[in-house]
Write a protein that holds these residues in place. Structure first.
Motif, PDB file in Angstrom:
ATOM      1  N   SER A  13       0.641   8.777  -6.881  1.00  0.00           N
ATOM      2  CA  SER A  13       0.617   8.527  -5.356  1.00  0.00           C
ATOM      3  C   SER A  13       1.649   9.387  -5.037  1.00  0.00           C
ATOM      4  CB  SER A  13       0.187   6.357  -5.184  1.00  0.00           C
ATOM      5  OG  SER A  13       1.420   6.289  -4.169  1.00  0.00           O
ATOM      6  N   GLU A  64       3.768  -0.183   3.597  1.00  0.00           N
ATOM      7  CA  GLU A  64       3.183   0.766   4.398  1.00  0.00           C
ATOM      8  C   GLU A  64       4.006   1.167   5.031  1.00  0.00           C
ATOM      9  OE1 GLU A  64      -0.812   0.297   7.199  1.00  0.00           O
ATOM     10  OE2 GLU A  64       0.018  -1.443   6.169  1.00  0.00           O
ATOM     11  N   ASP A 138       5.473   3.343  -4.688  1.00  0.00           N
ATOM     12  CA  ASP A 138       4.862   1.774  -4.536  1.00  0.00           C
ATOM     13  C   ASP A 138       5.376   0.397  -4.241  1.00  0.00           C
ATOM     14  OD1 ASP A 138       1.773   1.338  -5.043  1.00  0.00           O
ATOM     15  OD2 ASP A 138       2.572   0.780  -7.482  1.00  0.00           O
ATOM     16  N   SER A 175      -8.528   1.687  -7.628  1.00  0.00           N
ATOM     17  CA  SER A 175      -7.924   1.655  -6.898  1.00  0.00           C
ATOM     18  C   SER A 175      -7.421   3.076  -6.878  1.00  0.00           C
ATOM     19  CB  SER A 175      -7.055   1.054  -5.374  1.00  0.00           C
ATOM     20  OG  SER A 175      -6.585   0.444  -6.058  1.00  0.00           O
ATOM     21  N   SER A 177      -4.239   6.320  -5.048  1.00  0.00           N
ATOM     22  CA  SER A 177      -3.773   6.522  -3.455  1.00  0.00           C
ATOM     23  C   SER A 177      -3.085   7.766  -4.355  1.00  0.00           C
ATOM     24  CB  SER A 177      -3.003   5.721  -2.914  1.00  0.00           C
ATOM     25  OG  SER A 177      -1.556   5.670  -3.840  1.00  0.00           O
ATOM     26  N   ASP A 179       0.193  10.589  -1.850  1.00  0.00           N
ATOM     27  CA  ASP A 179       0.288  11.162  -0.315  1.00  0.00           C
ATOM     28  C   ASP A 179       1.725  12.258  -1.005  1.00  0.00           C
ATOM     29  OD1 ASP A 179      -0.352   8.396   1.257  1.00  0.00           O
ATOM     30  OD2 ASP A 179       1.443   7.501  -0.663  1.00  0.00           O
ATOM     31  N   SER A 207       2.546   3.715 -11.160  1.00  0.00           N
ATOM     32  CA  SER A 207       2.828   4.471 -10.114  1.00  0.00           C
ATOM     33  C   SER A 207       3.732   5.512 -10.593  1.00  0.00           C
ATOM     34  CB  SER A 207       3.657   3.909  -8.743  1.00  0.00           C
ATOM     35  OG  SER A 207       4.459   3.251  -9.191  1.00  0.00           O
ATOM     36  N   SER A 707      -7.805   6.353   5.106  1.00  0.00           N
ATOM     37  CA  SER A 707      -9.308   6.961   2.942  1.00  0.00           C
ATOM     38  C   SER A 707      -8.518   8.026   3.404  1.00  0.00           C
ATOM     39  CB  SER A 707     -10.554   6.854   3.595  1.00  0.00           C
ATOM     40  OG  SER A 707     -10.924   7.175   4.191  1.00  0.00           O
ATOM     41  N   TRP A 708      -8.024   8.644   4.340  1.00  0.00           N
ATOM     42  CA  TRP A 708      -7.344  10.172   3.814  1.00  0.00           C
ATOM     43  C   TRP A 708      -6.484  10.477   6.102  1.00  0.00           C
ATOM     44  CZ3 TRP A 708      -7.892  13.793   8.460  1.00  0.00           C
ATOM     45  CH2 TRP A 708      -8.980  13.320   8.903  1.00  0.00           C
ATOM     46  N   SER A 753      -2.794  12.474   2.886  1.00  0.00           N
ATOM     47  CA  SER A 753      -2.867  11.205   1.927  1.00  0.00           C
ATOM     48  C   SER A 753      -4.026  10.581   1.903  1.00  0.00           C
ATOM     49  CB  SER A 753      -1.557  10.355   2.751  1.00  0.00           C
ATOM     50  OG  SER A 753      -0.583  10.562   3.503  1.00  0.00           O
ATOM     51  N   ARG A 755      -6.658   7.991  -0.110  1.00  0.00           N
ATOM     52  CA  ARG A 755      -6.473   6.769  -0.761  1.00  0.00           C
ATOM     53  C   ARG A 755      -8.170   6.304  -1.201  1.00  0.00           C
ATOM     54  NH1 ARG A 755      -2.140   6.582   0.274  1.00  0.00           N
ATOM     55  NH2 ARG A 755      -0.845   6.149   1.636  1.00  0.00           N
TER      56      ARG A 755
END
Length: 756
Positions: A13, A64, A138, A175, A177, A179, A207, A707-708, A753, A755
Motif C-alpha cells: 500500500s 486517512e 499504514d 483487505s 490497499s 496507493d 504494510s 474502492s478507487w 488508489s 481498496r
C-alpha cells in the motif's frame, strides 16, 4: 470459521493522495473508526477517551487525513498541528528534532535525548536519526501532546510527546490497499498494506512503502546530484494472537532504509580572498536567491533500521496489565563536504554510528468509568552508541598533506541507562468534578568515551583533542496535579501544574566532550474544550506558562574548525502563550477548521557565544561583553527568542466530499499553514527566517465507497522559498551558509488508489 480467499494474501500500500490533514474523526470508543459525527477518540491518557474529555492540550490527525495530505516525511507534522516545529538547521538524517511551544533540543550527537518525545506504537524512539515513521505507512493516527508527559509515558518528555499509532491486524477483515503517486522532480510514493485473517484468533497485517524525490538544488559540478535527493523504503509486519477475550499478543517487526542528500549551500561569500577566488570560474556566484550547490565533494546520509517489539495485554480482573518489550538497531553512515565549495578544503567530514536500543515497559491500567481511575508503570531504557568521525581535507594544498581536525580519527561510545516508576490518578469528587494527580521517579546514567587515533596516512593535525572517559548521573522526582470540571458532554474546563525532567547528557559534537546538566521544567496550563450545535462545531483553547531550568540549548560555535553546533545549558527559559483549535461542519459534505497559537518563548538567563559581527559592549552583562579578568567575550541573551520558535502561527483547513450519483464522489481539500519570522541561530540578525506560509491542496474523483480514486495533489502550491541561514565561520569568514528543506519548492502530481 474464517474462510480464506486469494485477496487475503495480497499485500502492498502506498501513497499520498494529497493535502494536509484534517482532524481525525471517530464514532465509537475505537480509535481510528470511520467518521460518523465529528468526535475524536485518542489514547493520550493511555486509555481510550474523546479528545474533548482529555484535560490537556492535544491535537489528533487521522491516518486517512495523512494519506490525503501528500506529506512524506515525519517532520511535516509541523504543518498539520499548531505550535509545533521541526529543526530548521537539522534534517531528520542529521539528528534533527521537534519543538513544541518553541522548546526542543536539536543535536547532532547520538548520546543526547530529545526534549520532545517520539513514541511509535507505545515504544519510545530514543536513537538520534531514527527514521521513526518516515514513510507514514499504514498509520492509524498521530497525537501531539503538549507539555510535560512523564506521569503517563515510559520515558520522560519535558516539552511534549508525538505519539504515532499504526494499524493493528483485524480478525474479521481481509483487505488490501494500494496507493500510488507521481509528481514533479520524480516525486514518487508507493504504499501498500494487506490485512490477512489466519483463523478466528490470529491475524496478520503487512504494510510497506517506497518514496523518494529528486532534489531541487542541483550540484553545479555534478548535475546528476541535487540537494534534497531522497530515497526511503520500509516494510512492517504485525501478527496479532488473541487466544481469549482477556489475553492478546502483538508481535511486530520492521525494516527501513533511508538515503538523503541534505548538505548546506552557500548563502553569501565573506572576506576571504582565497575562498572567494574558488568561485571566479562561475558566471553565477553564490547569493541569497541562488539555489545551487558548488561543492566538489558530496553530502549523503544512509540509514538502516531493524526493529521488533512484543506487546502483551492481559486482563487481571477488571484491570489490564500491559507489557511492551522492544529492540531497535540503527546503522548510519554520513559523508560530508562541509566547506560546500568547489575546492578541497574539508571534503571529508565522515562518520558512522551503530546504535541499539532496548526498552521494557510494564503498565497497569484500571477499568474506566469508575470514580477512581489510574495508570501505574515501570520503565527500563538502555541505548548503546558506537561510532567514528574524521574530518580532513586538502586545505587548498597549502600544507603539502591533508589537514585533519582534532589530530586524527575520533572513536566514541555512549551508553545511556534510565529507570523509572510512574503513575497517574484521577478521582471524581462528583459527576462533574475530578482531581488529577501524578508522580514519577527517574534515575538516569550516561557514560561516554572518546579515543583519538592518528590517520593511516601522513596528515597535519589541526589541534589535538584529549581522550575522554566519564559518566554523568542524575535522579529526579516529578509530577502533576490538576482539576477537571465537566458539567456536560459539551463543556469542560481544566487546570494543571506539571513538572518535568530530561536527563544529563554527554555531547561530543566536533569531538569536544561537554558534560551537560539535566533539564527541568515547571509548567502551568488551563484550558477549555467545548462543542456546540449537536457536535457540529468545536472550540478548544489552552493557555500555558512553562519555566525551564538548565535548558539544554544548541549553540553555534564559529571559533572551531569546522564550525559546529554544540550543546550547553541555558540558565532559565520561559515559554508562555495561547493555543486555539476550532472546527465546524458547515454541511454534511464540507468541514472547515482552524488552529493557531501565540507563543512567547524567550531566554530569561543565558550567556552564550557572541554572534559574528556583534559589537562589544562596554557594559558588563549587556550585549556582547568581555568577562572581567579575561579576554573571553560572551553575550547575554536574556529576552531573546528561542531559535525556530515563531511568535504567531496558524493553520486553516477545508475538506469537501460530495456524492455525484452513480456511486461516484468528488473530493477536494486545502490547507494553509503560516508562521511569523524566526531565528535560525540565536541573536544573529543575519540568521533570520522570514515569515512564510505554505499552501497545499488536492482534488479527486472516485468511487463513493473509496474502492478507487484518482486525483491531483500540490505541496507548496505557491512555490514559496524559505531557508535557514547561519554564519559560515572560519572557512568562509564573514559569509553565510543556508539549509533549504525540500518543502521550500513546489511539487504537483497525480495519485491513484485502490481498496479491496
Amino acid at each position: 470459521m474464517v474462510r480464506f480467499g486469494a485477496r487475503r494474501i495480497l499485500l502492498a500500500s502506498v501513497a499520498a493522495m494529497a493535502l494536509p490533514a484534517m482532524p481525525a474523526f471517530a464514532q465509537d470508543a475505537e480509535p481510528g473508526a470511520a467518521p460518523a459525527g465529528d468526535e475524536i477518540i485518542v489514547t493520550a491518557t493511555r486509555r481510550e477517551e474523546r479528545l474533548q474529555d482529555v484535560p490537556l492540550s492535544v491535537t489528533a490527525v487521522s491516518g486517512e487525513s495523512l494519506a490525503q495530505s501528500g506529506l512524506k516525511e515525519v517532520s511535516d507534522i509541523q504543518y498539520l498541528a499548531p505550535n509545533i516545529t521541526f529543526s530548521a538547521t537539522n534534517p531528520v538524517s542529521n539528528g534533527g528534532g521537534y519543538q513544541i511551544r518553541g522548546v526542543g533540543t536539536q543535536t547532532y550527537d547520538s548520546g543526547v535525548e530529545q526534549t520532545v518525545g517520539l513514541v511509535i506504537d507505545g515504544v519510545v524512539i530514543g536513537l538520534s536519526r531514527d527514521p521513526g515513521s518516515t514513510g507514514f505507512a499504514d498509520i492509524e493516527r498521530i497525537e501531539v501532546l503538549r507539555g510535560p508527559q512523564g506521569t503517563l509515558f515510559g520515558k520522560n518528555s519535558s516539552a511534549g510527546v508525538i505519539q504515532v499509532v499504526t494499524k493493528k491486524p483485524r480478525m474479521d477483515d481481509a483487505s488490501f490497499s494500494l496507493d500510488l503517486k507521481y509528481g514533479e522532480r520524480n516525486d514518487r510514493v508507493v504504499q501498500a498494506s494487506a490485512n490477512v485473517p489466519l483463523g478466528e484468533t490470529l491475524a496478520l497485517r503487512i504494510s510497506g512503502y517506497s518514496n523518494g524525490q529528486d532534489g531541487a538544488i542541483p550540484y553545479v559540478l555534478t548535475p546528476s546530484r541535487a540537494v534534497g535527493d531522497r530515497r526511503n523504503n520500509g516494510i512492517r509486519a504485525k501478527l496479532l494472537w488473541e487466544p481469549s477475550d482477556n489475553l492478546s499478543f502483538l508481535l511486530s517487526g520492521e525494516y527501513q532504509t533511508a538515503f538523503a542528500r541534505d548538505g548546506q549551500i552557500i548563502q553569501s561569500l565573506g572576506t576571504s580572498a582565497l575562498f572567494n577566488s574558488q568561485f571566479a570560474r562561475f558566471a553565477e556566484k553564490p547569493g541569497p536567491n541562488v539555489y545551487k550547490s558548488y561543492m566538489d565533494g558530496d553530502w549523503t546520509a544512509d540509514t538502516k533500521l531493524y526493529a521488533g517489539s512484543l506487546e502483551i495485554n492481559a486482563g487481571i480482573g477488571e484491570h489490564t496489565l500491559t507489557s511492551i518489550t522492544a529492540y531497535r538497531k540503527l546503522e548510519t553512515l554520513q559523508l560530508s563536504d562541509i566547506d560546500a565549495s568547489p575546492a578541497n578544503i574539508f571534503n571529508n567530514s565522515d562518520g558512522g554510528v551503530d546504535s541499539n536500543q532496548f526498552t521494557q515497559e510494564l503498565r497497569l491500567t484500571s477499568p474506566g468509568g469508575n470514580r477512581l481511575e489510574y495508570v501505574l508503570g515501570l520503565y527500563y531504557y538502555r541505548t548503546e552508541n558506537g561510532g567514528y568521525a574524521v574530518q580532513y581535507g586538502n586545505y587548498y594544498g597549502l600544507f603539502g598533506a591533508p589537514v585533519v581536525v582534532g589530530g586524527g580519527q575520533r572513536d566514541a561510545t555512549n551508553k545511556v541507562r534510565s529507570l523509572a516508576a510512574f503513575g497517574n490518578v484521577t478521582f471524581a469528587l462528583t459527576d462533574a468534578f475530578k482531581l488529577i494527580g501524578g508522580l514519577r521517579y527517574t534515575n538516569d546514567r550516561n557514560h561516554g568515551t572518546l579515543v583519538v587515533s592518528p590517520l593511516p596516512f601522513p596528515a597535519v593535525p589541526l589541534g589535538r583533542l584529549p581522550n575522554y572517559d566519564g559518566t554523568v548521573r542524575a535522579d529526579n522526582v516529578s509530577g502533576k496535579v490538576g482539576v477537571q470540571f465537566e458539567p456536560s458532554r459539551d463543556f469542560m474546563l481544566y487546570a494543571t501544574y506539571s513538572t518535568g525532567f530530561k536527563g544529563p547528557a554527554i555531547d561530543g559534537t566536533a569531538g569536544i566532550i561537554r558534560e551537560v546538566r539535566p533539564e527541568t521544567v515547571k509548567s502551568w496550563e488551563i484550558g477549555l474544550k467545548s462543542s456546540f450545535l449537536d457536535g457540529k462545531g468545536t472550540f478548544n483553547i489552552a493557555a500555558y506558562w512553562s519555566n525551564y531550568r538548565d535548558f539544554q540549548a544548541q549553540t553555534f560555535d564559529i571559533t572551531t574548525t569546522p564550525p559546529a553546533f554544540f550543546l550547553s545549558n541555558a540558565g532559565l527559559l520561559r515559554a508562555r502563550g495561547i493555543e486555539v483549535e476550532t472546527g465546524f461542519r458547515v454541511t454534511p459534505a464540507l468541514r472547515l477548521s482552524a488552529s493557531g497559537s501565540y507563543n512567547d518563548a524567550t531566554f530569561r538567563e543565558y550567556d552564550g557565544q557572541c554572534y559574528p559581527g556583534q559589537p562589544i559592549s562596554p557594559v558588563v552583562g549587556q550585549g556582547c561583553y568581555v568577562v572581567p579578568g579575561t579576554t573571553t567575550a560572551v553575550a547575554n541573551y536574556r529576552g531573546f527568542r528561542l531559535p525556530n520558535a515563531p511568535k504567531w502561527s496558524y493553520i486553516l483547513r477545508a475538506d469537501y466530499k460530495q456524492a455525484v450519483g452513480g456511486d461516484m464522489a468528488i473530493d477536494a481539500a486545502a490547507n494553509w499553514a503560516w508562521r511569523t519570522k524566526t531565528q535560525a541561530v540565536i541573536g544573529d540578525p543575519n540568521a533570520e527566517i522570514p515569515s512564510y506560509g505554505l499552501l497545499n491542496g488536492t482534488i479527486g474523483f472516485g468511487a463513493e465507497d473509496g474502492s478507487w480514486r484518482i486525483g491531483i495533489y500540490a505541496r507548496n502550491l505557491l512555490d514559496k522559498r524559505f531557508y535557514a541561514p547561519y554564519a559560515a565561520g572560519v572557512i568562509n569568514p564573514g559569509g553565510y551558509s543556508k539549509i533549504v528543506m525540500p518543502e521550500a519548492f513546489r511539487t504537483i502530481g497525480g495519485t491513484l488508489s485502490f481498496r479491496i
